[in-house]
Structure formats: structure tokens, C-alpha cells
Design a protein around this motif. Structure first.
Motif, PDB file in Angstrom:
ATOM      1  N   VAL A 161     -23.579   0.567 -39.058  1.00 48.98           N
ATOM      2  CA  VAL A 161     -23.342   0.876 -40.475  1.00 48.98           C
ATOM      3  C   VAL A 161     -22.066   1.690 -40.636  1.00 48.98           C
ATOM      4  O   VAL A 161     -21.207   1.381 -41.473  1.00 48.98           O
TER       5      VAL A 161
ATOM      6  N   MET B 278     -21.846  -3.947 -42.492  1.00 48.32           N
ATOM      7  CA  MET B 278     -22.644  -2.759 -42.755  1.00 48.32           C
ATOM      8  C   MET B 278     -24.074  -3.155 -43.119  1.00 48.32           C
ATOM      9  O   MET B 278     -25.047  -2.573 -42.643  1.00 48.32           O
ATOM     10  N   GLU B 279     -24.191  -4.200 -43.941  1.00 46.04           N
ATOM     11  CA  GLU B 279     -25.533  -4.632 -44.330  1.00 46.04           C
ATOM     12  C   GLU B 279     -26.296  -5.211 -43.139  1.00 46.04           C
ATOM     13  O   GLU B 279     -27.516  -5.049 -43.046  1.00 46.04           O
TER      14      GLU B 279
ATOM     15  N   ALA C 293     -28.130   0.948 -35.027  1.00 49.61           N
ATOM     16  CA  ALA C 293     -27.955   0.472 -36.396  1.00 49.61           C
ATOM     17  C   ALA C 293     -27.074   1.416 -37.191  1.00 49.61           C
ATOM     18  O   ALA C 293     -26.172   0.983 -37.918  1.00 49.61           O
ATOM     19  N   LEU C 294     -27.298   2.709 -37.027  1.00 52.26           N
ATOM     20  CA  LEU C 294     -26.475   3.665 -37.772  1.00 52.26           C
ATOM     21  C   LEU C 294     -25.017   3.531 -37.346  1.00 52.26           C
ATOM     22  O   LEU C 294     -24.105   3.569 -38.183  1.00 52.26           O
TER      23      LEU C 294
ATOM     24  N   MET D  32     -14.321  -0.757 -44.116  1.00 52.27           N
ATOM     25  CA  MET D  32     -14.055  -0.845 -45.555  1.00 52.27           C
ATOM     26  C   MET D  32     -12.948   0.092 -45.987  1.00 52.27           C
ATOM     27  O   MET D  32     -12.169  -0.236 -46.864  1.00 52.27           O
TER      28      MET D  32
ATOM     29  N   LEU E 144     -18.498   0.935 -42.560  1.00 48.17           N
ATOM     30  CA  LEU E 144     -17.850   1.815 -43.532  1.00 48.17           C
ATOM     31  C   LEU E 144     -16.392   2.046 -43.164  1.00 48.17           C
ATOM     32  O   LEU E 144     -15.500   1.992 -44.020  1.00 48.17           O
TER      33      LEU E 144
ATOM     34  N   GLN F  91     -12.387  -6.092 -46.541  1.00 48.40           N
ATOM     35  CA  GLN F  91     -13.312  -5.075 -47.045  1.00 48.40           C
ATOM     36  C   GLN F  91     -14.697  -5.675 -47.237  1.00 48.40           C
ATOM     37  O   GLN F  91     -15.713  -5.049 -46.951  1.00 48.40           O
ATOM     38  N   VAL F  92     -14.721  -6.899 -47.717  1.00 49.32           N
ATOM     39  CA  VAL F  92     -15.997  -7.573 -47.905  1.00 49.32           C
ATOM     40  C   VAL F  92     -16.694  -7.805 -46.570  1.00 49.32           C
ATOM     41  O   VAL F  92     -17.898  -7.598 -46.437  1.00 49.32           O
TER      42      VAL F  92
ATOM     43  N   PHE G 274     -18.205  -4.675 -45.534  1.00 50.55           N
ATOM     44  CA  PHE G 274     -19.415  -4.460 -46.327  1.00 50.55           C
ATOM     45  C   PHE G 274     -20.586  -5.248 -45.748  1.00 50.55           C
ATOM     46  O   PHE G 274     -21.698  -4.728 -45.593  1.00 50.55           O
TER      47      PHE G 274
ATOM     48  N   LEU H  17     -27.870  -2.406 -41.486  1.00 48.54           N
ATOM     49  CA  LEU H  17     -29.067  -1.959 -42.200  1.00 48.54           C
ATOM     50  C   LEU H  17     -30.259  -2.835 -41.863  1.00 48.54           C
ATOM     51  O   LEU H  17     -31.374  -2.349 -41.677  1.00 48.54           O
TER      52      LEU H  17
END
Lengths: 220, 476
Positions: free
Chosen positions: A138, A161-162, A134-135, A145, A142, A154-155, A158, A165
Motif C-alpha cells: 500500500v 495500492m488497492e 500488504a501495508l 502516486m 502511495l 498515478q492510476v 492507485f 488492500l
């Protein structure tokens, strides 16, 4: 079902998410980026459902449904609609090339596995591996982005990345639902924000390219 | 019951204000709801409930709740006239203003929820609510600069929330063996009482994520890039609440987690991390102050400097430094928001934010000009204002524990002092430049803040001192 198989399947799902993250990194067409993102969200849904089954935690099925409906269907469709509406389906402009960003992705993955394996020595192996994957997801989000100029990519960075998480959240046994729903909500809110933004950017500059913004930037 | 009131009023505010079109009615209602929240936060002083799984009100956060609702109320007052003028001059269209007041209440709601939440997940969600509301408001002018600022804020804020959320998960995982699964392992009070049983290596790495994540929102040095843009391009009432309140809330979150580390003897020492980030922010911001040409950007950098001082103070730790940190936090909020009130009217009168185009304000607009002089002298740390007191306490406690770092901090403060004074002389004295039109303005919010910081510098009532002392002992 024996314990080893449970472990192997969750391992495989988390690993596939990481793999798809890498595929996201080198996409250079808008629509293929969205398609790969859809796969990312689908794998997340599968991973959540599987964790729900393994942990006997029915609320994780809800997370899986949220991932499936919002992240794998609603959001990609909305973004696709935006891209068509704004006529921006040309190539994505990158700050760094595909090769370099994939190599950077390798380093980030190695880093997160080293760090998380060491730090979470006291927890069960399933949580540990999920956390390191997971890290990595993430951090690759990043990287996306910062590595892209285009607002839509970029979205997507994002949102991937979520997804990472949420993978961490479903891997953590007994994590209360509060957090997952909130993440889903924040993605939705983010989408609203982004929708408004893209239209505003469009009406101002006729492009959805962040460089257009930077040129007109004030004093730094 | 009282605690709920602090949350319910802004919440009704959001619902009601998003329905109202007329800006006159909505700006009045905005002030009314902010006042009601402030009044109910006062009630919390009298009656407090014991901590539940979701909410907690203790010595630490009540300081912040009061401060937030007070400044929220005065800013709402200031915002009434400010926004009316912006509409009249056509800077904001009625359409884009429609959600401004609703977003303002949602910002207050988010901050109040973050401050009184006992659940680390809920705290994260509420800081996110507050951030997203400000992202929307920063872009309200729809100019190219405003859009760039809010996009940057959104992207960097997104990075920050991701890191903070990951840290929050790690805290939960570290607590699970000791506390058990589910909500109770996310309740901050439970985490604190089991602090020494938490998985130390996980807690250490989690705190690094928390510090970087919430540090982004607090505008600490390497992660500050969004802050000057967001402050300079958004409407001034938002700059006031961003600087005065939202940065505090992010630091408050870091403090809560720092307390968990402090309660575990084997865990990482949070102090040195906070001190180095704080010191770097002070030195960086102090140097950056000299080259600013935009007056709101100038004070945005000054906010980075003061957040650095506060982080440094809490990094030193100990009763005196924590006391100083708390005092500095409140003094900075009051002073900085008052400065933004003055700048807001000034930039409306002069129709510019460029320092070069502003001059002789004390002659042309005595109240605003001298108000700005007073505010800048206060924020630069001159006696007898409150900021002097707190900076003095930070420095003296730092000299006792880490003389070398204290010397560096003192250098930073002096450099910043010089820059602020240099710019102030340029703006406040000399020949008046530009138009001297009259804009409808309300000086009460600015003057009330100044009165408070002057009072705090001269005499702090003993029970306030007791209160802050007690809180600083809690912080360790």
C-alpha cells in the motif's frame, strides 16, 4: 498438506507481490508499467486463491477470479487501449528518480514490517506477515502516486495500492466478502472516472501530463 | 422500514434521473426526491428500529441524518435556479449536466448510507460512493482549473480511502478473537459491546489509519490540500453540500471509531490526537484566510477552520465539549451552506468570484448583500447567532481542561474573525462594481437557514438540548 508448507507458500506469494511493487517503482515505459501491473494482479489472484484453499473459504476464490478478470485482464487492456488512443506511450516523467524512489520503498517496507509485527503480536503469524507485506505494498503504491507526474502512472499506483488492500483482506481470516467486492467495484468506478477524465484532459490540453494542469491552476 | 425510505428515495432518484435528459424535469425530480428523503428522515424521529448487522439508528447518527437530509433538500431547491442560469449562460452544457442530478442523489444516498450503517466496511464503501460522486461533479465545468481540482481531489481522496480501509481491516482483525469471524465482527454495535476485549495494540494503530484516512476527507490540516480547489472550482450547490455535509460525514466516521477507543481503558487516548489536528487546522486556516482572492476559496478555508474547531471540541471530550461539538457541527452546516447559496447568486450576477471585483453588494443587491453580511457575521462567531453559542461552549470547556490550548484556539478564532471581517467590508460595502443584472433566484433556502441559526442562538428548545446532551454522553 502440512501447516508449514501452507505458511511458506502464502509467505512467498505475499512477498512476491511486494517484490513486484518494487519493480513497478522503477518502470519508465508506459507499456512495461502496465505489464508489470498485470503481474502484480496475477500474483494477487494467486495469493487470494491460495488463501481460499488454506482457509477453506470458497468466497476467496471469487476474489481471485475478480482479481484475475478485472485487474489482470480488463483494466490493463483498457489502459493499453487508452494509451494507444491518446498516443502517449513515451517515457514516463517522474518527480523523483528511480534510485531515490526504490530507496524510499526500502524504508517504507522496513517501517511497515516493524510497525505491523509489533502491533499485531496477538494474532496468528500468517495474518501478521500478510499484514506487514500488504501495508508495504500500500505504501509503495502511495509513493508511486506522489512520485509520478503522468496521470496513467498515478492510476497504476492507485490500483497497486488497492491490490495491497485486498492482500490484507484475504489474509484476515473470515473477512466478509462485502469488502472485497466493494474494493473491486471501487476500482471499476475509479476506472470509469479516470476514463472520462483522461478524455477531458485530452480534449483540453492535448496531453495527459498533470503538469499541463498545474500551469493553468488558479490561485493556491 | 422508515430507515429504508431514507435510502430508497435517493436510490430511485439515481436510477430515474440518469435516464432523463430534460434539465427542467430532472431538477424538479431532484428536489422532490430530496424532499421525500427529508420527510422520511423526520419519520425516523418517531419510530426507530433496533440495530441489525448492517444498519443502526441511534441518538448519535439521527442528528446527522436529519441535518444531511434537510440541507440536501434546501440545496436541491437552490440548485434549481442556479443550474437553470448556468445552462442559459452556457457555463454547463446540457450533455455534461445530464448526470448532475443523478450524481446529486448518489451523493445523498452515499451520505445517508454512511450515516446509518452499522457495518464498518459498509460505512467505508458508502463514504467512497459519496466521494466519487462529488469528484465527478467538481469537474463538471470542464475548465482547466475544475479538472485540476477534481483530479487532485480524486488522488488525495484515494490516499485517504486506502488508509481508512486498512484501518477498517485492522479493526476487524482486532475484533476477530473476541467476536468471531464474519460479518458480526464488523458490526459497530458488536465492536462497541466488546470494546474492552479488542486487541489493544492493533486498535491503536488502526485508529491512526482511520484518523488519517477519514481526516483527509474531513479536510483536517496536513491533508486538506484538495479542499479549497474542490470548493472553488465546482458548481456552488456542490460547494454547499461538500462543506455543509460531506465533511461532517467524515468526522462522524472518526467519532464512531473514537467511541470504540474510549470504551477500552487500555487503548490509546484519541483526544490529544484530535485536539492537535484540530488546533493545527484552525491556526493554519485562520492565517490562510488573509491572502485569499477568490471568495469561494475564502469560505473553503473557513470550512477547514470550522472542521478544526469541531475536531478540537470532540478531542477535549466530556459532556460539555461533545455537546458543543455537535452543536457547532449543525450550526456550521447551516451557516456555511447558506453563505454558499448567497455567493452562488452573487457570482452569477457579477460573473466573477474574485473578491477584488466585488464591492457594494448591500447597495446593489440588498437581500443577497445583507444575507452575506449576516452569514459572515454568524460564521465569524458573533452573537446572537448559533455559531457564537457553540464556539463559546467549545472555548469555555477547553479553558476548563486545557487552558493553554484553549488560548491558542482563541487566538486562531480571533485571527480568522479579523480576516473574514476585512474581506466582508470590502465585498459588502462601498461603491458597487460590475454588472447588476438580475438572475432568477430563490432566497427561501438561504433565509430558512438563517432563521434556524438565529433561533438556535437565542433559544434552543429544551428537548433538543436534552437530545444533544444525551448524545454527548454517548460520545464519552
Amino acid at each position: 498438506m502440512n501447516h508449514n508448507l501452507n505458511f511458506d507458500i502464502s509467505h512467498m506469494l505475499a512477498g512476491s507481490m511486494l517484490l513486484v511493487s518494487f519493480v513497478l517503482l522503477y518502470q519508465d515505459r508506459m507499456f512495461s508499467l502496465l505489464n508489470v501491473y498485470t503481474v502484480h494482479a496475477l500474483v494477487l489472484a494467486a495469493a487470494s486463491a491460495w488463501q481460499g484453499f488454506v482457509q477453506h473459504a470458497p468466497h476467496l476464490y471469487a476474489t481471485a477470479v475478480i482479481a484475475l478478470v478485472f485487474k489482470a485482464i480488463a483494466i490493463p487492456l483498457t489502459l493499453r487501449w487508452l494509451i494507444v488512443k491518446l498516443a502517449i506511450h513515451r517515457e514516463i516523467e517522474k518527480v523523483v528518480g528511480s534510485g531515490i524512489s526504490v530507496i524510499a520503498g526500502f524504508f517504507l517496507t522496513a517501517l511497515s514490517i516493524t510497525v505491523m509485527m509489533k502491533a499485531s503480536g496477538g494474532t496468528d503469524p500468517m495474518t501478521r506477515e500478510d499484514l506487514s507485506f500488504a501495508l508495504a505494498v500500500v505504501l509503495i503504491g502511495l509513493l508511486m502516486m506522489v512520485g509520478r507526474r503522468n496521470a496513467i502512472s498515478q492510476v497504476v499506483g492507485f490500483m497497486s495500492m488497492e491490490n495491497g488492500l485486498i492482500l490484507a483482506a484475504v489474509g484476515a481470516k473470515g473477512m466478509p466478502l462485502v469488502v472485497e467486492i466493494s474494493v473491486a467495484f471501487s476500482v471499476l468506478i475509479a476506472l470509469i472516472v479516470i476514463g472520462i477524465f483522461l478524455f477531458r484532459i485530452r480534449e483540453r490540453f492535448d496531453v495527459v501530463d498533470i503538469r499541463g494542469l498545474e500551469k493553468s491552476g488558479g490561485e493556491r | 422500514m422508515y430507515l429504508k425510505a431514507v435510502l430508497i428515495f435517493p436510490f430511485i432518484g439515481i436510477l430515474l434521473l440518469s435516464l432523463i435528459r430534460s434539465y427542467r424535469i430532472s431538477s424538479f425530480l431532484n428536489t422532490l426526491f430530496s424532499f421525500l428523503s427529508f420527510a422520511s428522515s423526520l419519520l425516523l424521529l418517531v419510530k426507530r428500529e433496533s440495530a441489525g448487522l448492517f444498519f443502526v439508528v441511534d441518538e448519535l447518527n439521527i442528528v446527522f441524518i436529519l441535518l444531511t437530509n434537510f440541507v440536501g433538500f434546501t440545496t436541491a431547491l437552490f440548485s434549481q435556479k442556479y443550474i437553470a442560469h448556468e445552462i442559459k449562460t452556457g457555463h454547463i452544457s446540457a450533455v455534461s449536466l445530464r448526470f448532475y442530478h443523478a450524481m446529486y442523489q448518489s451523493l445523498l444516498f452515499g451520505m445517508n448510507l454512511a450515516l446509518c450503517s452499522n457495518n464498518i466496511g459498509l460505512m467505508w464503501v458508502s463514504i467512497e460512493i459519496a466521494t466519487l460522486s462529488t469528484v465527478l461533479m467538481v469537474g463538471i465545468y470542464r475548465t482547466a482549473e475544475a479538472l485540476e481540482a477534481s483530479w487532485k481531489y480524486f488522488i488525495l481522496g484515494g490516499v485517504g480511502i486506502a488508509l481508512a480501509l486498512f484501518g477498517t481491516f485492522l479493526f476487524y482483525i482486532s475484533a476477530r478473537p473476541a467476536i468471531g469471524e464474519g460479518l458480526s465482527a464488523m458490526a459497530w454495535t458488536n465492536l462497541l459491546s466488546h470494546a474492552s476485549n479488542l486487541d489493544t495494540s492493533l486498535v491503536n494503530i488502526a485508529f491512526v489509519f482511520i484518523l488519517l484516512g477519514y481526516g483527509t476527507k474531513a479536510g483536517l490540516f496536513p491533508l486538506h490540500a484538495w479542499l479549497p480547489d474542490a470548493h472553488a472550482e465546482g458548481p456552488t450547490p456542490i460547494s454547499a453540500v461538500l462543506s455543509g455535509l460531506l465533511l461532517n460525514v467524515a468526522l462522524y466516521a472518526i467519532l464512531r471509531f473514537k467511541m470504540l477507543l474510549a470504551a477500552n481503558p487500555h487503548a490509546l487516548q484519541a483526544g490529544p490526537l484530535l485536539m492537535s489536528l484540530g488546533l493545527a487546522s484552525v491556526l493554519f486556516a485562520a492565517l490562510m484566510l488573509y491572502k485569499r482572492r477568490d471568495i469561494k476559496r475564502l469560505f473553503a478555508y473557513s470550512s477547514i477552520e470550522h472542521m478544526g474547531i469541531i475536531a478540537f471540541a470532540f478531542g477535549i471530550g466530556g459532556a460539555l465539549a461533545n455537546f458543543a461539538g455537535l452543536l457547532h457541527m449543525s450550526m456550521h452546516s447551516l451557516t456555511k451552506s447558506a453563505i454558499f447559496f448567497a455567493i452562488g447568486y452573487i457570482s452569477q450576477i457579477k460573473r466573477t468570484q474574485k473578491i477584488a471585483d466585488l464591492s457594494g453588494l448591500t447597495a446593489s443587491h440588498p437581500v443577497l448583500g445583507w444575507g452575506l453580511v449576516f452569514g459572515v457575521l454568524a460564521i465569524a462567531g458573533l452573537p446572537p447567532m448559533g455559531v457564537f453559542m457553540s464556539e463559546f461552549l467549545v472555548l469555555s470547556s477547553a479553558f476548563a481542561k486545557a487552558p493553554l490550548l484553549a488560548a491558542l484556539l482563541a487566538c486562531g478564532l480571533i485571527i480568522a474573525f479579523g480576516a473574514l471581517l476585512l474581506k466582508l467590508v470590502q465585498v459588502a460595502f462601498g461603491e458597487p462594481k460590475g454588472t447588476s443584472a438580475v438572475v432568477p433566484s430563490l432566497y427561501l433556502p438561504m433565509l430558512s437557514h438563517f432563521l434556524l441559526i438565529l433561533a438556535a442562538g437565542i433559544y434552543i428548545p429544551p428537548h433538543v438540548v436534552e437530545w444533544f446532551k444525551h448524545t454527548s454522553l454517548l460520545l464519552k
